[in-house]
Design a protein around this motif. Structure first.
Motif, mmCIF file in Angstrom:
data_model
loop_
_atom_site.group_PDB
_atom_site.id
_atom_site.type_symbol
_atom_site.label_atom_id
_atom_site.label_comp_id
_atom_site.label_asym_id
_atom_site.label_seq_id
_atom_site.Cartn_x
_atom_site.Cartn_y
_atom_site.Cartn_z
ATOM 1 N N THR A 16 -3.614 -7.738 0.085
ATOM 2 C CA THR A 16 -3.289 -7.599 -1.334
ATOM 3 C C THR A 16 -4.486 -7.395 -2.250
ATOM 4 O O THR A 16 -4.340 -6.875 -3.355
ATOM 5 C CB THR A 16 -2.550 -8.856 -1.834
ATOM 6 O OG1 THR A 16 -3.437 -9.978 -1.788
ATOM 7 C CG2 THR A 16 -1.313 -9.124 -0.980
ATOM 8 N N GLY A 17 -5.643 -7.844 -1.844
ATOM 9 C CA GLY A 17 -6.809 -7.809 -2.718
ATOM 10 C C GLY A 17 -7.322 -9.189 -3.066
ATOM 11 O O GLY A 17 -8.481 -9.362 -3.441
ATOM 12 N N GLU A 255 5.183 -8.688 -1.255
ATOM 13 C CA GLU A 255 5.409 -7.869 -2.448
ATOM 14 C C GLU A 255 5.069 -8.650 -3.711
ATOM 15 O O GLU A 255 4.511 -8.101 -4.672
ATOM 16 C CB GLU A 255 6.859 -7.401 -2.494
ATOM 17 C CG GLU A 255 7.236 -6.363 -1.441
ATOM 18 C CD GLU A 255 8.724 -6.057 -1.444
ATOM 19 O OE1 GLU A 255 9.141 -5.179 -2.229
ATOM 20 O OE2 GLU A 255 9.465 -6.711 -0.689
ATOM 21 N N ARG A 258 1.264 -8.798 -4.001
ATOM 22 C CA ARG A 258 0.718 -7.496 -4.387
ATOM 23 C C ARG A 258 0.940 -7.227 -5.871
ATOM 24 O O ARG A 258 0.040 -6.768 -6.579
ATOM 25 C CB ARG A 258 1.366 -6.393 -3.556
ATOM 26 C CG ARG A 258 0.749 -6.226 -2.169
ATOM 27 C CD ARG A 258 1.422 -5.127 -1.393
ATOM 28 N NE ARG A 258 0.704 -4.827 -0.161
ATOM 29 C CZ ARG A 258 1.271 -4.358 0.946
ATOM 30 N NH1 ARG A 258 2.589 -4.143 0.969
ATOM 31 N NH2 ARG A 258 0.550 -4.105 2.019
ATOM 32 N N ALA A 259 2.157 -7.506 -6.350
ATOM 33 C CA ALA A 259 2.462 -7.280 -7.762
ATOM 34 C C ALA A 259 1.592 -8.163 -8.649
ATOM 35 O O ALA A 259 1.113 -7.731 -9.709
ATOM 36 C CB ALA A 259 3.941 -7.532 -8.034
ATOM 37 N N TYR A 261 -1.407 -9.377 -7.924
ATOM 38 C CA TYR A 261 -2.784 -8.875 -7.902
ATOM 39 C C TYR A 261 -2.919 -7.620 -8.765
ATOM 40 O O TYR A 261 -3.888 -7.467 -9.509
ATOM 41 C CB TYR A 261 -3.226 -8.562 -6.470
ATOM 42 C CG TYR A 261 -4.670 -8.121 -6.404
ATOM 43 C CD1 TYR A 261 -5.686 -9.064 -6.347
ATOM 44 C CD2 TYR A 261 -5.010 -6.774 -6.433
ATOM 45 C CE1 TYR A 261 -7.014 -8.674 -6.319
ATOM 46 C CE2 TYR A 261 -6.336 -6.372 -6.411
ATOM 47 C CZ TYR A 261 -7.332 -7.324 -6.357
ATOM 48 O OH TYR A 261 -8.656 -6.939 -6.340
ATOM 49 N N GLU A 262 -1.935 -6.740 -8.676
ATOM 50 C CA GLU A 262 -1.985 -5.494 -9.458
ATOM 51 C C GLU A 262 -1.982 -5.792 -10.954
ATOM 52 O O GLU A 262 -2.655 -5.111 -11.738
ATOM 53 C CB GLU A 262 -0.809 -4.587 -9.084
ATOM 54 C CG GLU A 262 -0.975 -3.967 -7.706
ATOM 55 C CD GLU A 262 0.308 -3.335 -7.173
ATOM 56 O OE1 GLU A 262 1.310 -3.293 -7.934
ATOM 57 O OE2 GLU A 262 0.304 -2.890 -6.013
ATOM 58 N N ALA A 265 -5.511 -7.036 -11.725
ATOM 59 C CA ALA A 265 -6.492 -5.962 -11.599
ATOM 60 C C ALA A 265 -6.395 -4.961 -12.742
ATOM 61 O O ALA A 265 -7.398 -4.327 -13.098
ATOM 62 C CB ALA A 265 -6.299 -5.244 -10.258
ATOM 63 N N SER A 266 -5.203 -4.820 -13.329
ATOM 64 C CA SER A 266 -5.009 -3.826 -14.385
ATOM 65 C C SER A 266 -5.183 -4.404 -15.793
ATOM 66 O O SER A 266 -5.233 -3.649 -16.769
ATOM 67 C CB SER A 266 -3.606 -3.212 -14.271
ATOM 68 O OG SER A 266 -2.594 -4.185 -14.516
#
Length: 275
Positions: A16-17, A255, A258-259, A261-262, A265-266
């Motif tokens: 995922t990061g 999922e 990931r969401a 982390y996104e 990150a954004s």
């Protein structure tokens, strides 16, 4: 958590990061073995979590010693902060977010014990941060402010969870701003609007709210105003942010991670940061 759970979680998270994990040493592992597994997957330990019956005076001495031992484990891992929350209150478990069983005397006893354990933890090099939590013994805004105000001058910090604050009727950014000088770490959790409405409408118990209504959601997917939360943080804040969703709102834990982390990150607040 077992060693197998730990390895499975890390195998997912590495995709995922994220590169840090909330500290929870399985009983079957030594501190060195735990750190070795984190190293194997390229992870560093993040703040831990400590709970107790802070409202029971007869347990105070034992709780302080347990907290000191917890701090020693964290310090051995190079972790210098930990969330501290009360144990479950069964009346609140059945009727969450309204402060069942609250009393001024109970809040005073909790504050006394929390101040002592925070000072004990600090002697080991670890800062304890009050973590208000739905269905637990520090739940409401009155209790949160009461404990923090009564412990002013101690080493007890503040470690809020954005989702729990909102469900309890608080404005997360307001109480974070009010105690910005005590802020140590933050749990990032969102609140699903549909789940929240249904929970309030049907007066759900805690398990129904989180398991059936899916009241929790990944950061950025619900009704918590994270722009305002980040604006409320003190300038130069260098404490931890820990994503915690409890029960994923998305179909799978992977999922969900990931969401989450996104979102981080954004978001402009985290530009150039590592997770």
């Amino acid at each position: 958590m077992t060693e197998q759970n730990l390895r499975e979680a890390l195998a997912d998270l590495v995709q995922t990061g994220f590169r840090s994990l909330h500290t929870d040493v399985p009983a079957s592992l030594t501190v060195a073995e735990y750190r070795s597994i984190l190293d194997e997957f390229g992870f560093t330990p993040a703040p831990g979590y400590f709970a107790g019956d802070f409202h029971i005076a007869d347990k105070q001495a034992a709780i302080v010693e347990q907290a000191k031992a917890h701090a020693g484990t964290l310090a051995a891992l190079g972790v210098h902060s930990t969330f501290v929350a009360g144990n479950i209150d069964m009346a609140r478990f059945a009727n969450p977010a309204v402060g069942d069983n609250a009393s001024a005397e109970r809040t005073k006893q909790m504050a006394e014990t929390l101040a002592l354990l925070a000072d004990a933890g600090f002697s080991e090099g670890v800062r304890f941060a009050l973590h208000p939590h739905i269905a637990m013994i520090v739940e409401t805004e009155e209790e949160t402010r009461g404990v923090l105000d009564m412990t002013a001058g101690s080493h007890l910090g503040f470690g809020p969870d954005t989702g729990h604050l909102l469900w309890a009727g608080m404005v997360p950014e307001r109480i974070i701003a009010d105690y910005a000088d005590r802020l140590v770490a933050v749990h990032l959790k969102d609140v699903d609007p549909n789940g929240f409405r249904q929970t309030l409408r049907y007066e759900d118990d805690y398990i129904t709210a989180i398991g059936t209504r899916h009241i929790w959601s990944e950061p950025g997917r619900g009704i918590v105003n994270f722009d305002a939360v980040f604006d409320a943080l003190p300038a130069g804040f260098d404490g931890w942010f820990v994503v915690e969703v409890d029960v994923p709102n998305l179909p799978t834990p992977l999922e969900s991670s990931r969401a989450s982390y996104e979102f981080l990150a954004s978001h402009p607040y985290f530009a150039g940061a590592t997770a």
